[in-house]
Design an enzyme around this catalytic site. Structure first.
Site, mmCIF file in Angstrom:
data_model
loop_
_atom_site.group_PDB
_atom_site.id
_atom_site.type_symbol
_atom_site.label_atom_id
_atom_site.label_comp_id
_atom_site.label_asym_id
_atom_site.label_seq_id
_atom_site.Cartn_x
_atom_site.Cartn_y
_atom_site.Cartn_z
ATOM 1 N N GLU A 191 1.417 -1.674 12.938
ATOM 2 C CA GLU A 191 1.245 -3.161 13.096
ATOM 3 C C GLU A 191 1.832 -3.381 14.578
ATOM 4 O OE1 GLU A 191 3.899 -3.615 9.896
ATOM 5 O OE2 GLU A 191 2.091 -4.192 8.354
ATOM 6 N N TRP B 63 0.696 -1.169 0.106
ATOM 7 C CA TRP B 63 -0.113 -0.043 0.128
ATOM 8 C C TRP B 63 0.795 1.280 0.119
ATOM 9 C CZ3 TRP B 63 -1.334 3.164 4.605
ATOM 10 C CH2 TRP B 63 -0.549 2.921 5.721
ATOM 11 N N ASP B 64 2.195 1.043 0.226
ATOM 12 C CA ASP B 64 3.159 2.218 0.065
ATOM 13 C C ASP B 64 2.767 2.839 -1.104
ATOM 14 O OD1 ASP B 64 4.008 0.429 2.162
ATOM 15 O OD2 ASP B 64 6.213 0.698 1.534
ATOM 16 N N LYS C 169 3.750 1.881 16.290
ATOM 17 C CA LYS C 169 5.049 1.729 15.315
ATOM 18 C C LYS C 169 5.003 2.824 14.220
ATOM 19 C CE LYS C 169 6.415 -1.544 11.498
ATOM 20 N NZ LYS C 169 6.043 -2.502 10.645
ATOM 21 N N GLN C 170 3.693 3.408 13.629
ATOM 22 C CA GLN C 170 3.825 4.373 12.694
ATOM 23 C C GLN C 170 2.386 4.860 12.729
ATOM 24 O OE1 GLN C 170 3.772 1.231 9.334
ATOM 25 N NE2 GLN C 170 3.084 3.129 8.441
#
Lengths: 769, 769
Positions: free
Chosen positions: A488, A357-358, A601-602
């Site tokens: 994640e 999906w980046d 994480k992000q």
């Protein structure tokens, strides 16, 4: 962190030969032309540690899945862009001893990646075991004009001896992938041949049967004169070379021009491959090196004209942003809708070179703003063409009636990943693919795309959401259970706010597009409805009902959206209070400890706020930003850019700049000591976002361009360009003023610092602050 | 389902030779003696499909972990009880043609597992390609008296020919494990030898270096007379045989007695192994077959005296319950605290033969009630001796100060399993190990165990809970996040009611035991406190605080405990409404669909109610039972027994009986078409629980035995025995009356049908209903 490169505005420069840096530099100095890519391996033999990498876009191997415990629904294979034939190799012997930097005394070693012109130069002197010293200047490039061709100019000088230099350019497909689940080699040879000054190999990938011909031809010039050669050509299975022995006197310089081509059945008829390869080599030799290099410079100049960002007053930042833009443009050119952007591009094997999906979430904005619209359109068509596979994928998981779930990781549309918590649950990717359609439309206004492709894809995705979302009698609301968000570090959670938001947005947007297509192209709409068995009344009613009655976890007291239903039951510890010895936590904590912690994480909730910023007031954004930024460890390279954009939006320029620094030189300074595995190509687009959307404040909404440029303290000024619906705007920002040049002939509506302007074609607007 | 066995009260009988049933029968007709086990492979060659299996308790191989995506904290290996040397093999040739049931015409094939006496008989006639017909009667057993020995009596008759029969008994360690992650063979040979009528192999397991000598000696008798042999002995790497050729006339019968032994470094000094093997063979040959078989019968008679359950009026049920008891007694004898009970016992490779929580939760009650207390005590000591490893395991996951987390799967105390949602999160196993201590004490009153071992183990586990549980500012309660309950169809959930309940119970019980030890053995307590750095005031205060303020998910309206915080947000569908085509869901649904569904794999909340039944009133039990039974798919063989016990308690005998039927003949009738992989040994204990705790209503609480026998409609009567604190009670139940015989000299306090009695030693109590 491993900071050994020189600062320069246009070049990446390594000086001095350090064995330990070889594999890292192989990544950093990679070259590519969208059709193929090449790690900066040496032409001559190197017996030290190296990761050989030659990649051909679209040519992959379905490596049998490796799994500890099988879960129903797992894929059978993981597609991998594979290490293809070595086309750069030139074995050099001096009086019988092989030139090898691992065993020679190396001096004056310098490597320069010329980003302005698109080529790689390496020079060194080497004193061999036999005391002979040679000086080498090796330059090479992968042509972005003739994208089946790679050229090398390898100059070697006899510094202190007279003798015989044996030169053996070769092609070699007896290569390995480090990332092979079962230690297989992925290529079978079909033919190999060598004669005169040429060598060629045709090989086939196992299982997928891609056929690639890798061929080369060479010339040798001595002291400026082309030599008549008497080569000894030879070949064996998977290897072919042509060797010439040249007598040299002290001070003589030989130049080897190696013309090489990779032509594959991905682009050519299999039966014609060897013929095509020959024609390509003819073309290269006819144009010859200098002409092709000149074309290369011009083509790169055009790319830079479109996509450059200049930064004055901060060479480090200037070099970094150009490196990121250069690598993105080397990886994907947008000319082939069957191709996409792997997380490592053509610079390493990790993540298999396959699509995540980046692409939609990070890379698309870059290409939308810096390239002609067909580039972004091709990225969208890539997914559209895989829609049937996405429907099959959803069916495999128990969904029906044309619901489409795009895979987490794919080459040809089939899912490759096999961690249940990601494969089956990290479904927000589906929303990113829907959002990409919206993003494309708002930048390009190419509404025909919606009629022909976009609506069909959106319906498939909305159908998925409407089945994946269930009704909770308990909440009396719709819920989405068992998902993994972009963070994640939480798995299998209920009601991830980001995914819920994106899902309902998709269903709303699909209705909007549907209404549009129905009104402007009723025949197309009718045909599509029939094709999809679309029962408008029933399906739209459900989408509306869901969208109106969705559960969004939220804490009213704190005034923040909750990452998921149970997030606040976790112990709330802030990143600043984490023992630095424990960081990064993904290297120091067991997986369950990570999962149970509140650490993120992000960007997750903030990713949603970033996408739909216009829906939230500044205070809401601020509260959420403060809450989540304090809990985010940014252990994905994709994370800081989103926080940068929001921090800049909140006028927190120091914080924005700090976050920006984490990614812009991530690879150049090897922050995570992993650059040897390859570059973080897709996160490089995040660096671009940080500058243009963050500091530049670029937004596109309702047919208008919004700009809000702020200049970080460390910079004097900066500039960037934005394409918008056929226009090109160049923004020059400094601490005192902002100038917007409209470099096209159309008028553009522009909101600058919250005030609306119309900038006429070829006119400009300057605001002093 | 594959129902091909004959009904019989004491025997398992197969008649007729069906190739497709060979591997299934190999499992079902397995023999074992706690020290070793043997699938029912044929003695003579068999070229058809077979799973060869010879297992030696405690001898394992640490097979390198296979994993798709590594998570921090995963173990490096999975321990596997491995297929050891073949000791049963006897190659037979008739006039040069090898006897092989796969290529012969087979008649009168019959196999009988004699459970009463503990041996396996196989008889058949075979007409070979060369038209010669032989009749074979092969009997064998693994001695439970001399548990290093296995004996075979192989009678072969020349039916229609005169000629030469070549007989080659052998030992062979060139064997494979089907379950090998990297297709390795696990044995290296050390020596092999053969001479005269003997053959021997000594081999070593890779990595673990267990050394095993497998040796054999044989005699051949003809028409009742022992022959003088002139054997040809030979050996090669990993194989040794002794071959004798015997001339036979039509009608002659040869009997081969094969005496074999497996002696291992697990029990003997490595340097003495071959000597010990020789002594074992001497012993066997001296006693000889008939004497040892007689001893075997007597030893099994004693086991049956302790553990038999009789059922009148239902041969199918009688056979099934005996089969279950027989296999449990073959698998574990309780004489060695280093051994435990693998889910498949010695009947197959699946689950590696290693220890799961099955032992404490299912098997322990069987051994507590049917064997001397040292058997259960050894099961407890097994865990106690691994306490340090459990502490290391917890430390690896980030816990400290002596917190102990016992592994999900283990051989030597180290974790072997690697699915994060199970390895790290299915931590209720820790509670089962604590509960086992309590269970042992209430049956045996062996309080010294608490002083010497139990308290130390309980403190380690309580320390784990007290760290694993965190405080939620949101709930203002203690919570346990990110766990997997016994229902593995939900992963990574918050506040699994069962685990929360068990954790707090552990901390309460630990305090109770601590108070006891402190008062009766203050010196021991002091020493232990010092050893463990136990800070009583701080630690107890925290345990009490947690136990007093724990969050237990519950729905007050429904009046049920909730399996986990978010359970009611799932779509509530009942099992009865599931499309039968979708069942079992673990074969028909993708993993995410299973996870998102409300369907329950095995008793979870009900497992807690089963353990702590006395804390809940009947209405509460009933509401929870009705709620969860309707949502439970029982796709673990460990599930129905718990539901049976509760259904019987609720006087729902039909429902209890239906549930019972699902497990009692699970393997005999091969319900899941998987018996070829091995038997469900640990779930066999669940079958025993169903009868004794379910229909019999056995409970032990507060130093008293509770009985509440109900007789299923299909049965006339049944009987079982229970050991309790040195006494033995025999319960004879029928529809009209219950008799309880106290077969010991102690008086026993007994609550029968809710009324308290004291039954004097060697007296009995009869109640007519």
């Amino acid at each position: 962190m491993n900071k050994y490169l020189k600062l320069d505005k246009w070049n990446i420069i390594e000086e001095g030969f350090v064995h330990e840096n070889v594999t890292s530099s192989e990544s950093i100095f990679s070259i590519g032309n969208g059709r193929m890519g090449q790690r900066a391996n040496f032409e001559e033999k190197y017996s030290g540690e190296t990761l050989q990498g030659n990649y051909i876009a679209g040519v992959y191997y379905p490596d049998k899945t490796k799994v500890g415990w099988w879960k129903n629904g797992y894929p059978e294979y993981f597609a991998k862009v594979l290490n293809a034939a070595n086309w750069i190799g030139i074995n050099i012997k001096v009086d019988g001893e092989e030139l090898d930097l691992n065993t020679s005394k190396v001096g004056k070693f310098k490597r320069t990646l010329n980003m302005l012109e698109g080529h790689l130069l390496r020079s060194f002197s080497a004193t061999m075991q036999n005391k002979n010293t040679v000086e080498v200047n090796a330059q090479r490039f992968l042509s972005i004009v003739d994208d089946d061709l790679g050229l090398i100019k390898y100059a070697i000088k006899a510094v202190n001896f007279s003798g015989v230099i044996s030169i053996a350019p070769y092609v070699d497909v007896d290569v390995v992938n480090e990332d092979s689940n079962y230690d297989e080699k992925f290529w079978d040879s079909i033919t190999q041949s060598a004669s005169d000054n040429e060598a060629s190999i045709t090989a086939k990938t196992k299982k997928t049967n891609f056929v690639v011909t890798t061929a080369m031809r060479y010339e040798i010039w001595k002291n400026g004169e082309k030599l008549e050669l008497a080569p000894v050509a030879s070949f064996r299975d998977k290897y072919a070379e042509s060797m010439s022995e040249i007598k040299v006197a002290e001070g003589d310089e030989l130049i080897i021009y190696k013309f090489a081509t990779n032509v594959s059945s991905f682009n050519h008829n299999v039966s014609k491959l060897e013929e095509v390869a020959k024609l390509e080599l003819n073309k290269a030799q006819n144009k010859h090196y200098d002409t092709m290099l000149e074309e290369q410079k011009q083509a790169w100049a055009a790319k830079w004209e479109e996509s450059d960002i200049t930064i004055e007053g901060d060479v480090e930042a200037q070099q970094a942003i150009r490196f990121n833009i250069f690598q993105l443009n080397q990886t994907y050119t947008g000319e082939d809708e069957r191709l996409n952007i792997g997380p490592k591009g053509f610079t390493g094997e990790k993540y298999g070179g396959v699509t995540y999906w980046d692409t939609e979430a990070y890379c698309l904005p870059f290409y939308l703003a810096t390239a002609d619209k067909h580039v972004a359109r091709n990225l969208l068509l890539y997914r559209y063409k895989q829609l049937n596979r996405a429907i099959e994928n959803a069916a495999k998981l128990g969904f029906n009636s044309g619901a489409a779930l795009f895979p987490m990781v794919t080459m040809n549309g089939e899912e490759c990943h096999n961690e249940w918590e990601i494969t089956f649950e990290e479904i927000h990717r589906n929303g990113a693919i829907a959002f990409a359609v919206y993003n494309y439309i708002r930048y390009t206004d190419d509404k025909e795309y919606l009629e022909d492709y976009g609506l069909e894809l959106l319906i498939g995705i909305s159908r998925f959401w409407s089945q994946r979302i269930t009704y909770s009698e308990n909440y009396k609301k719709y819920v989405m259970l068992g998902v993994t968000g972009p963070n994640e570090y939480e798995n299998n959670v209920d009601n991830n706010w980001y995914t819920n938001t994106l899902a309902c947005w998709t269903m709303d947007y699909t209705q909007e597009v549907l209404d549009h297509v129905k009104s402007v192209a009723p025949a197309k709409f009718k045909a599509l409805s029939e094709k999809l068995n679309f029962t408008e009344s029933v399906e739209l009613a459900r989408w509306t009902d869901i969208s109106d009655n969705m559960h969004y976890p939220e804490d009213k007291e704190l005034g923040v959206f909750l990452q998921q239903d149970n997030y606040l039951n976790k112990e709330q510890i802030l990143v600043k209070d984490l023992d630095p010895k424990h960081r990064p936590i993904n290297q120091n904590w067991s997986w369950d400890r990570i999962l149970r912690s509140c650490f993120i994480k992000q960007a997750d909730t903030l990713q949603g706020i970033y996408l739909f910023e216009e829906n939230y007031d500044k205070e809401t954004i601020e509260r959420n930003f403060d809450f989540y930024e304090q809990r985010t460890v940014h252990e994905s390279s994709l994370s800081p850019c989103v926080h940068t954009v929001l921090a800049a939006k909140l006028d927190r320029m120091d914080q924005a700049y700090d976050l920006y620094l984490r990614t812009s030189r991530l690879d150049l300074d090897d922050y995570n000591v992993e650059v040897h595995e390859g570059l973080h190509i897709t996160s490089m687009a995040g660096t671009w976002m940080s500058v243009v959307q963050g500091f530049g404040g670029l937004r596109v909404n309702n047919g208008k361009v919004y700009l809000n440029p702020r200049t970080p303290k460390a910079w004097d000024s900066y500039s960037f360009k934005v394409r918008f619906r056929g226009s090109v705007l160049k923004v020059n920002a400094s601490k005192n003023s902002v100038e917007v040049e409209n470099q096209s002939s159309n008028d553009v509506s522009l909101v600058l610092f919250d005030k609306e302007y119309k900038v006429k074609g070829n006119d400009s607007l300057t605001i002093n602050n």
